[in-house]
Write a protein that holds these residues in place. Sequence first.
Motif, short mmCIF file in Angstrom:
data_model
loop_
_atom_site.label_atom_id
_atom_site.label_comp_id
_atom_site.label_asym_id
_atom_site.label_seq_id
_atom_site.Cartn_x
_atom_site.Cartn_y
_atom_site.Cartn_z
N ILE A 176 0.84 -1.21 0.00
CA ILE A 176 0.00 0.00 0.00
C ILE A 176 0.87 1.24 0.00
CG2 ILE A 176 -1.60 1.34 1.43
CD1 ILE A 176 -2.85 -1.33 2.29
N ARG A 177 1.95 1.20 0.78
CA ARG A 177 2.87 2.34 0.83
C ARG A 177 3.47 2.62 -0.56
NH1 ARG A 177 8.16 0.88 3.73
NH2 ARG A 177 8.41 -0.11 1.70
N GLU A 178 3.77 1.57 -1.30
CA GLU A 178 4.42 1.75 -2.59
C GLU A 178 3.42 2.15 -3.68
OE1 GLU A 178 7.58 1.80 -2.90
OE2 GLU A 178 7.89 1.22 -0.81
N ASP A 179 2.27 1.47 -3.74
CA ASP A 179 1.29 1.75 -4.80
C ASP A 179 -0.06 1.18 -4.38
OD1 ASP A 179 -0.23 2.11 -7.05
OD2 ASP A 179 1.33 1.47 -8.44
N ALA A 200 -2.42 -0.30 -7.14
CA ALA A 200 -2.10 -1.66 -7.57
C ALA A 200 -2.64 -2.68 -6.57
CB ALA A 200 -0.59 -1.81 -7.71
N VAL A 201 -2.54 -2.36 -5.29
CA VAL A 201 -3.05 -3.26 -4.25
C VAL A 201 -4.56 -3.37 -4.36
CG1 VAL A 201 -3.25 -3.62 -1.75
CG2 VAL A 201 -1.13 -2.72 -2.72
N ARG A 202 -5.22 -2.24 -4.61
CA ARG A 202 -6.68 -2.23 -4.74
C ARG A 202 -7.13 -3.05 -5.94
NH1 ARG A 202 -7.10 2.85 -4.49
NH2 ARG A 202 -7.45 3.06 -2.25
N SER A 203 -6.33 -2.99 -7.02
CA SER A 203 -6.68 -3.75 -8.23
C SER A 203 -6.59 -5.25 -8.01
CB SER A 203 -5.75 -3.33 -9.38
OG SER A 203 -4.44 -3.79 -9.14
N LEU A 204 -5.85 -5.67 -6.98
CA LEU A 204 -5.74 -7.10 -6.67
C LEU A 204 -6.86 -7.57 -5.74
CD1 LEU A 204 -1.87 -7.29 -6.11
CD2 LEU A 204 -3.17 -8.11 -8.08
N GLY A 205 -7.80 -6.68 -5.41
CA GLY A 205 -8.95 -7.06 -4.61
C GLY A 205 -8.80 -6.83 -3.13
N LYS A 206 -7.71 -6.21 -2.71
CA LYS A 206 -7.51 -5.95 -1.28
C LYS A 206 -8.28 -4.71 -0.85
CE LYS A 206 -4.44 -9.24 -0.72
NZ LYS A 206 -4.72 -10.43 0.12
N ASN A 207 -8.81 -4.75 0.36
CA ASN A 207 -9.52 -3.60 0.92
C ASN A 207 -8.49 -2.65 1.54
OD1 ASN A 207 -11.06 -1.76 2.37
ND2 ASN A 207 -12.62 -3.29 2.90
N ALA A 221 -9.44 -0.79 4.81
CA ALA A 221 -9.42 -1.61 6.04
C ALA A 221 -8.00 -1.81 6.54
CB ALA A 221 -10.09 -2.96 5.77
N TYR A 222 -7.07 -2.04 5.62
CA TYR A 222 -5.68 -2.23 6.03
C TYR A 222 -5.10 -0.94 6.63
CZ TYR A 222 -5.13 -6.91 4.08
OH TYR A 222 -5.22 -8.26 3.84
N LYS A 223 -5.41 0.19 6.00
CA LYS A 223 -4.93 1.46 6.55
C LYS A 223 -5.50 1.71 7.94
CE LYS A 223 -4.07 4.32 2.44
NZ LYS A 223 -4.52 5.53 1.74
#
Length: 330
Positions: free
Chosen positions: A186-189, A192-199, A202-204
């Motif tokens: 998430i820190r890097e991009d 891209a993380v969102r495009s992989l289906g991650k919330n 919620a992680y933040k």
Amino acid sequence: MDILDILRAGLQQALGPQAIVFALAAIGLNIHFGYTGLLNFGQAGFVAVGAYGLAVSVVTFDAPFWLGIIMALVAPLVLAVILGVPTLRLRADYLAIVTIAAAEVLRFVFGAVETKDTFGGSNGLNGFARPFQEANPYNSGIDLGIISFGRNDLWSLTVGWILVALCCVLVWALMRSPWGRVLRSIREDEDAVRSLGKNVFAYKMQALALGGVIGGLGGMFLALKQASVVPSDYSTLMTFYAFAALLLGGAARVMGPVIGSILFWFLIAGLGSFFSQSAGEGGWIPSVIMTDTQASVIRYIVLGLAIMLLMIFRPQGIFGDRREIAIDGR
């Protein structure tokens, strides 16, 4: 000039309770800033609610001490949710603005006359630390020759450094888990993380809450060590000192905040002793250049210049990795 006295002053502060408080606050900031890329400029607010969570529960509401400890951990969690829900879906600078404003608002509320019955006003609260002091197993202090600590300080240092060690182990384990790898991604991009289906939200939120609770742990330790809570202890300066310790040691490194805090307080106290001996009558610096009263201020100027040079020539900090400090500020 007494070099031993300078070394003694530096080591006393570097291993003392102040270093522990700022190490815990910086470990929390490391989760926010170092691993997740969240700009939290109000860590003093999390520290304050941790301290007041304990004090208000025990003194104002006459709750048991163990319940006060729980409230000291729950209060930063609630603050993280309040601050994170409206800001973590937006750009990073929104969180920065809201956190620094919230920390100042909390400090004014805790010190206001209107809330004196609950928070004690500008005089703060005391009378909640007796169970902690009565649990002290030491019969006397310790004298290592160059540094010494009294009985109560020795007990505080034992508890404080154990808390720091436990938090470091927790961060070490979490950042090597899949959860920690998502935070770094998430820190890097974050797109891209969102495009992989991650919330991503919620992680933040989880990172903000965890870093806030560790900061609150620092506030609880400060309250127990001082046996009092006072609003003026939780100014914006506390956040900036914690950031300085983090950047000095190195962000996104497990031991970076701890080493940074130890080094920061060693330099503050050591430079203070050095300039106090150097200025005025008997010193090698003429009073035309620096007086006794200016000596305590010069140390902050010198340390500030040192940190500026560090950021220019080694922005990753002493133990950090340049690749770990790339921040996505969108």
